[in-house]
Write a protein that holds these residues in place. Sequence first.
Motif, PDB file in Angstrom:
ATOM      1  N   SER A 194       0.850  -1.196   0.000  1.00 46.79           N
ATOM      2  CA  SER A 194       0.000   0.000   0.000  1.00 46.79           C
ATOM      3  C   SER A 194       0.878   1.235   0.000  1.00 46.79           C
ATOM      4  CB  SER A 194      -0.884   0.007   1.248  1.00 46.79           C
ATOM      5  OG  SER A 194      -0.085   0.226   2.391  1.00 46.79           O
ATOM      6  N   PHE A 195       0.311   2.308  -0.534  1.00 42.37           N
ATOM      7  CA  PHE A 195       0.929   3.622  -0.357  1.00 42.37           C
ATOM      8  C   PHE A 195       0.259   4.261   0.838  1.00 42.37           C
ATOM      9  CE2 PHE A 195       1.251   3.141  -5.074  1.00 42.37           C
ATOM     10  CZ  PHE A 195       2.626   3.268  -5.209  1.00 42.37           C
ATOM     11  N   THR A 196       1.045   4.814   1.749  1.00 45.77           N
ATOM     12  CA  THR A 196       0.421   5.599   2.819  1.00 45.77           C
ATOM     13  C   THR A 196       1.304   6.794   3.179  1.00 45.77           C
ATOM     14  OG1 THR A 196      -0.454   5.637   5.077  1.00 45.77           O
ATOM     15  CG2 THR A 196       1.339   4.081   4.658  1.00 45.77           C
ATOM     16  N   ASP A 197       0.606   7.907   3.465  1.00 44.70           N
ATOM     17  CA  ASP A 197       1.337   9.112   3.883  1.00 44.70           C
ATOM     18  C   ASP A 197       1.109   9.377   5.368  1.00 44.70           C
ATOM     19  OD1 ASP A 197      -1.279   9.963   3.944  1.00 44.70           O
ATOM     20  OD2 ASP A 197      -1.040  11.566   2.468  1.00 44.70           O
ATOM     21  N   GLY A 198       0.534   8.375   6.063  1.00 47.01           N
ATOM     22  CA  GLY A 198       0.268   8.535   7.487  1.00 47.01           C
ATOM     23  C   GLY A 198      -1.141   9.026   7.760  1.00 47.01           C
ATOM     24  N   GLN A 199      -1.826   9.481   6.691  1.00 42.15           N
ATOM     25  CA  GLN A 199      -3.222   9.919   6.850  1.00 42.15           C
ATOM     26  C   GLN A 199      -4.117   9.054   5.981  1.00 42.15           C
ATOM     27  OE1 GLN A 199      -2.607  13.943   5.621  1.00 42.15           O
ATOM     28  NE2 GLN A 199      -1.636  14.506   7.547  1.00 42.15           N
ATOM     29  N   THR A 200      -3.762   8.993   4.702  1.00 43.74           N
ATOM     30  CA  THR A 200      -4.516   8.210   3.729  1.00 43.74           C
ATOM     31  C   THR A 200      -3.749   6.918   3.484  1.00 43.74           C
ATOM     32  OG1 THR A 200      -5.161  10.281   2.697  1.00 43.74           O
ATOM     33  CG2 THR A 200      -5.435   8.293   1.364  1.00 43.74           C
ATOM     34  N   ILE A 201      -4.487   5.820   3.238  1.00 44.13           N
ATOM     35  CA  ILE A 201      -3.804   4.600   2.817  1.00 44.13           C
ATOM     36  C   ILE A 201      -4.498   4.076   1.561  1.00 44.13           C
ATOM     37  CG2 ILE A 201      -5.080   3.204   4.537  1.00 44.13           C
ATOM     38  CD1 ILE A 201      -2.432   1.404   4.549  1.00 44.13           C
ATOM     39  N   VAL A 202      -3.711   3.822   0.528  1.00 46.00           N
ATOM     40  CA  VAL A 202      -4.247   3.339  -0.741  1.00 46.00           C
ATOM     41  C   VAL A 202      -3.607   1.996  -1.068  1.00 46.00           C
ATOM     42  CG1 VAL A 202      -4.566   3.841  -3.198  1.00 46.00           C
ATOM     43  CG2 VAL A 202      -4.476   5.722  -1.548  1.00 46.00           C
ATOM     44  N   PRO A 203      -4.363   0.898  -0.919  1.00 51.47           N
ATOM     45  CA  PRO A 203      -3.794  -0.405  -1.257  1.00 51.47           C
ATOM     46  C   PRO A 203      -3.529  -0.503  -2.756  1.00 51.47           C
ATOM     47  CG  PRO A 203      -5.885  -0.628  -0.070  1.00 51.47           C
ATOM     48  CD  PRO A 203      -5.744   0.811  -0.437  1.00 51.47           C
ATOM     49  N   MET A 204      -2.445  -1.168  -3.096  1.00 54.28           N
ATOM     50  CA  MET A 204      -2.169  -1.443  -4.514  1.00 54.28           C
ATOM     51  C   MET A 204      -2.887  -2.729  -4.882  1.00 54.28           C
ATOM     52  SD  MET A 204       1.873  -0.475  -4.649  1.00 54.28           S
ATOM     53  CE  MET A 204       2.484   0.372  -3.187  1.00 54.28           C
ATOM     54  N   ILE A 205      -2.737  -3.149  -6.125  1.00 53.55           N
ATOM     55  CA  ILE A 205      -3.372  -4.397  -6.546  1.00 53.55           C
ATOM     56  C   ILE A 205      -2.755  -5.543  -5.721  1.00 53.55           C
ATOM     57  CG2 ILE A 205      -1.776  -4.920  -8.453  1.00 53.55           C
ATOM     58  CD1 ILE A 205      -4.328  -5.609 -10.095  1.00 53.55           C
ATOM     59  N   SER A 206      -3.575  -6.514  -5.337  1.00 52.84           N
ATOM     60  CA  SER A 206      -3.093  -7.611  -4.482  1.00 52.84           C
ATOM     61  C   SER A 206      -2.205  -8.562  -5.287  1.00 52.84           C
ATOM     62  CB  SER A 206      -4.284  -8.383  -3.930  1.00 52.84           C
ATOM     63  OG  SER A 206      -5.013  -8.951  -5.000  1.00 52.84           O
ATOM     64  N   SER A 207      -1.397  -9.344  -4.579  1.00 51.68           N
ATOM     65  CA  SER A 207      -0.528 -10.291  -5.290  1.00 51.68           C
ATOM     66  C   SER A 207      -0.318 -11.545  -4.457  1.00 51.68           C
ATOM     67  CB  SER A 207       0.816  -9.630  -5.633  1.00 51.68           C
ATOM     68  OG  SER A 207       1.426  -9.147  -4.458  1.00 51.68           O
ATOM     69  N   CYS A 260     -10.233  -5.979   5.327  1.00 49.44           N
ATOM     70  CA  CYS A 260      -8.833  -5.604   5.611  1.00 49.44           C
ATOM     71  C   CYS A 260      -8.707  -4.097   5.842  1.00 49.44           C
ATOM     72  CB  CYS A 260      -7.924  -6.011   4.448  1.00 49.44           C
ATOM     73  SG  CYS A 260      -7.675  -7.793   4.346  1.00 49.44           S
ATOM     74  N   MET A 261      -9.397  -3.322   5.016  1.00 48.81           N
ATOM     75  CA  MET A 261      -9.306  -1.864   5.172  1.00 48.81           C
ATOM     76  C   MET A 261      -9.799  -1.455   6.556  1.00 48.81           C
ATOM     77  SD  MET A 261      -8.394   0.983   4.022  1.00 48.81           S
ATOM     78  CE  MET A 261      -8.195   1.278   2.285  1.00 48.81           C
ATOM     79  N   GLU A 262     -10.923  -2.028   6.955  1.00 48.16           N
ATOM     80  CA  GLU A 262     -11.558  -1.628   8.220  1.00 48.16           C
ATOM     81  C   GLU A 262     -10.790  -2.148   9.441  1.00 48.16           C
ATOM     82  OE1 GLU A 262     -15.428  -2.762  10.855  1.00 48.16           O
ATOM     83  OE2 GLU A 262     -15.426  -3.383   8.762  1.00 48.16           O
ATOM     84  N   LYS A 263     -10.348  -3.413   9.374  1.00 47.53           N
ATOM     85  CA  LYS A 263      -9.799  -4.039  10.586  1.00 47.53           C
ATOM     86  C   LYS A 263      -8.276  -4.039  10.648  1.00 47.53           C
ATOM     87  CE  LYS A 263     -13.711  -7.095  11.323  1.00 47.53           C
ATOM     88  NZ  LYS A 263     -14.232  -8.426  11.007  1.00 47.53           N
ATOM     89  N   ILE A 264      -7.627  -3.835   9.484  1.00 45.78           N
ATOM     90  CA  ILE A 264      -6.160  -3.949   9.474  1.00 45.78           C
ATOM     91  C   ILE A 264      -5.475  -2.680   8.957  1.00 45.78           C
ATOM     92  CG2 ILE A 264      -4.203  -5.235   8.488  1.00 45.78           C
ATOM     93  CD1 ILE A 264      -6.023  -7.744   8.493  1.00 45.78           C
ATOM     94  N   PHE A 265      -5.822  -2.249   7.743  1.00 42.60           N
ATOM     95  CA  PHE A 265      -5.032  -1.175   7.118  1.00 42.60           C
ATOM     96  C   PHE A 265      -5.168   0.149   7.879  1.00 42.60           C
ATOM     97  CE2 PHE A 265      -5.832  -3.420   2.749  1.00 42.60           C
ATOM     98  CZ  PHE A 265      -5.070  -4.499   3.167  1.00 42.60           C
ATOM     99  N   VAL A 299      -4.441   6.994  -8.119  1.00 46.60           N
ATOM    100  CA  VAL A 299      -3.690   5.725  -8.068  1.00 46.60           C
ATOM    101  C   VAL A 299      -4.571   4.664  -8.740  1.00 46.60           C
ATOM    102  CG1 VAL A 299      -2.531   4.014  -6.614  1.00 46.60           C
ATOM    103  CG2 VAL A 299      -2.653   6.399  -5.852  1.00 46.60           C
ATOM    104  N   THR A 300      -4.309   4.406 -10.010  1.00 45.93           N
ATOM    105  CA  THR A 300      -5.163   3.482 -10.763  1.00 45.93           C
ATOM    106  C   THR A 300      -4.350   2.302 -11.269  1.00 45.93           C
ATOM    107  OG1 THR A 300      -6.381   5.399 -11.542  1.00 45.93           O
ATOM    108  CG2 THR A 300      -6.851   3.330 -12.665  1.00 45.93           C
ATOM    109  N   PHE A 301      -4.924   1.115 -11.135  1.00 44.71           N
ATOM    110  CA  PHE A 301      -4.290  -0.091 -11.663  1.00 44.71           C
ATOM    111  C   PHE A 301      -5.070  -0.613 -12.858  1.00 44.71           C
ATOM    112  CE2 PHE A 301      -2.330   0.297  -7.629  1.00 44.71           C
ATOM    113  CZ  PHE A 301      -1.061  -0.194  -7.831  1.00 44.71           C
ATOM    114  N   SER A 302      -4.353  -1.263 -13.758  1.00 42.60           N
ATOM    115  CA  SER A 302      -4.945  -1.874 -14.936  1.00 42.60           C
ATOM    116  C   SER A 302      -5.845  -3.033 -14.521  1.00 42.60           C
ATOM    117  CB  SER A 302      -3.800  -2.367 -15.815  1.00 42.60           C
ATOM    118  OG  SER A 302      -4.231  -3.384 -16.645  1.00 42.60           O
TER     119      SER A 302
END
Length: 424
Positions: free
Chosen positions: A198-211, A246-251, A322-325
């Motif tokens: 994920s990208f995070t700046d400490g305020q926002t967190i944006v998960p990348m595509i999973s792998s 994951c966003m709610e409970k972890i990220f 932040v957009t993934f194909s």
Amino acid sequence: MNIMVIGGGGREHAIIKKLAENKDVTKIYALPGNGGIAADAECVDIKATDIDGIKAFAQEKGNIDYAVVAPDDPLAMGCVDTLEGIGIPCFGPNAKAAIIESSKVFAKDLMKKYGIPTAQYETFDDMAKALEYLETAPIPTVIKADGLALGKGVIIAETRDDAKAAVRRMMEEKAFGESGTRIVIEEFLTGPEVSVLSFTDGQTIVPMISSQDHKRALDGDQGLNTGGMGTVAPNPYYTEAVAAECMEKIFLPTVRAMNEEGRTFKGCLYFGLMITADGPKVIEYNCRFGDPETQVVLPLLQSDLLTIMQAVTEQRLAEVDVTFSEESACCVVVASGGYPASYEKGKVITIGEPEGKTDIFIAGAKLEDGQLKTSGGRVLGVTSVADTLEEAIQLSYRNVEKITFEKAYYRKDIGRRALEVERS
Ligand code: AMP
Ligand code: GLY
């Protein structure tokens, strides 16, 4: 813009190729880079852990506009703190935040304190107490060295005796040096694994595509643990429902927890997750891009990487795209015969003309007399991108067949399990 990338593996090659897509980037220095990266950046023979050397290089150049610190060691050693101290904006956490990877005890205690789902555990700095605990601990059990151990500090023990032997190796024989002075003994979990960078700046967190990584050396998940023998993205186990949980409970809780602790994390936060019967749980945090996960994730990133990284540094990630194909990617790692145990080096590498949307990311190679020769265990990663996962896998393997060096080996089943899940 002049950019400095610290590190020299396949991950760094993928980062450098993506950064180079930005038209404002005029020069990329790789410290130390490698023989393959040399085609895309100027390699400077300074080790990623030589923080004073990196600082001196940046000062001598005097025109470095931005730095990306990719590997765990320099992050834990405070490379970002040092470079920011001389006015160079960086992508990557400072040492205070990098502890989320460099101390497993810290990470586990953080999760317990903030209610983030993870395996049950106990920590020990006294070997006698650890051995006593193992008399009654549930088996199998998982023993982890507290500190960084090149991905080798995790032992899954199937018997009580194996568990005790692992504890003795870490705490008495110091198999992982000081990393094993403290250990974590944790509950053995089962379920499919998912990597989410994920990208995070400490305020926002944006998960990348999973792998999905393939850590074992041999087909069918047999053999020794490695740094990673191949990856696919997206990971079919990471459904929308799992992502929301994951966003709610972890990220978000992790980002908030680090802020609460006065250790705001800015950079790439990597979540190693296991999707258990009780929901997703954290197996590990990394304070950096994963390798070879990055080799499938970044080729699918459609937005500009440098723009995102700078937004992370300046804490305005919420403003950028932040957009993934919608496509899929498969990366097959080609390794030196013998890896992850001992292997020979200096084999001449030949790479045939790749077909389709394919990148060859060089991880362990040097240039000698104009020839690319092997210099590491994981030599290169072949990433292909296609409309479907099946096509991406086939294309990647067709391209792998065009690579030759003596005693090269690779797994033949990268993505097989993911395909089965997709079809079921
Ligand atoms: P790590 O170095 O923390 O990524 O651990 C290496 C691998 O060990 C993980 O990818 C998992 O497959 C496995 N592992 C780690 N912790 C556990 C656990 N608590 N239960 C089961 N497997 C685990
Ligand atoms: N591929 C696992 C890691 O980068 O830690």
